[in-house]
Scaffold this motif. Sequence first.
Motif, PDB file in Angstrom:
ATOM      1  N   CYS A  75     -84.190  -2.589 -22.139  1.00 46.40           N
ATOM      2  CA  CYS A  75     -82.810  -2.159 -22.390  1.00 46.40           C
ATOM      3  C   CYS A  75     -82.233  -3.007 -23.524  1.00 46.40           C
ATOM      4  CB  CYS A  75     -81.974  -2.300 -21.119  1.00 46.40           C
ATOM      5  SG  CYS A  75     -82.430  -1.075 -19.877  1.00 46.40           S
ATOM      6  N   LEU A  76     -82.061  -2.377 -24.673  1.00 46.34           N
ATOM      7  CA  LEU A  76     -81.504  -3.079 -25.838  1.00 46.34           C
ATOM      8  C   LEU A  76     -80.023  -3.337 -25.597  1.00 46.34           C
ATOM      9  CD1 LEU A  76     -83.207  -0.940 -28.627  1.00 46.34           C
ATOM     10  CD2 LEU A  76     -84.015  -3.092 -27.627  1.00 46.34           C
ATOM     11  N   ASN A  77     -79.568  -4.535 -25.992  1.00 45.55           N
ATOM     12  CA  ASN A  77     -78.191  -4.948 -25.714  1.00 45.55           C
ATOM     13  C   ASN A  77     -77.237  -4.292 -26.726  1.00 45.55           C
ATOM     14  OD1 ASN A  77     -75.933  -6.181 -24.770  1.00 45.55           O
ATOM     15  ND2 ASN A  77     -76.676  -8.276 -25.037  1.00 45.55           N
ATOM     16  N   ILE A  78     -76.880  -3.053 -26.449  1.00 40.22           N
ATOM     17  CA  ILE A  78     -76.012  -2.267 -27.337  1.00 40.22           C
ATOM     18  C   ILE A  78     -74.925  -1.607 -26.498  1.00 40.22           C
ATOM     19  CG2 ILE A  78     -75.911  -0.424 -29.075  1.00 40.22           C
ATOM     20  CD1 ILE A  78     -78.990  -0.672 -29.307  1.00 40.22           C
ATOM     21  N   ILE A  79     -73.663  -1.819 -26.899  1.00 42.39           N
ATOM     22  CA  ILE A  79     -72.538  -1.084 -26.323  1.00 42.39           C
ATOM     23  C   ILE A  79     -72.335   0.153 -27.182  1.00 42.39           C
ATOM     24  CG2 ILE A  79     -70.018  -1.123 -26.083  1.00 42.39           C
ATOM     25  CD1 ILE A  79     -70.261  -4.072 -25.270  1.00 42.39           C
TER      26      ILE A  79
END
Length: 222
Positions: free
Chosen positions: A152-156
Amino acid sequence: MFKGKVVAFALMLAIATSVYAGDVDDCRSTAGITGCAQMMLTICPAGDFEFIRDACGTGITAYIWVTALDAAGLPIPGIPWTDYWLNACDPAKQLALCSSPLGADSLTGANGTTTFGGRIAAGGCTLTQGIWWAIQGKPLKGPYPTCTSNVCLNIIVKSPDLTGAGGKPDGVINLSDLVPFGGSYNKNLGQAGYNACCDYNDDNKCNLSDFAYFGTHYQHKC
Ligand SMILES: [Ca+2]
Ligand SMILES: [Ca+2]
């Protein structure tokens, strides 16, 4: 006549084989973000909102990268730029992706790596848990060799497409999306009713500047 067909078939097979990039091993392949620890990306179903390369703030070059490896751990070059997919790791916050939501910046190179700096054509909002990335329809898993869950890439991700049929984003920005936006309007982080999904420019305020973005993208769709 028959011979001609055989030749044609052999030719088709040769072409098909030559463009085939090899099977991605979703456990050995990896992905990550460069430029900051957490990206903040605002998207539109029309694919005309923020570039990934701007998602770490002004003056910072940001990108998402993937390295595609096969079951033997060897890099896979030549994967087409359209062969990727993504979505929210939070199952309750699935994005409404258009049919071709994004493209890589290039084919994967000799090292199996490519980057993404462009824009995503989708709606929805996910503030926690990040984004999974898929190659050839397979979400990348990690870490090898356990491979129990998606990377899970840390992207909002935010979008003016806040809602739709069934209360879920639907790939179109219309009157129904104005309702949740209105509920958060003129509220700041920490105030009751504030919804970070309505803060398109990431200043912890939902105000006129966000409404201007909403207006710019109004009626946009996949
Ligand atoms: Ca909508
Ligand atoms: Ca704002």
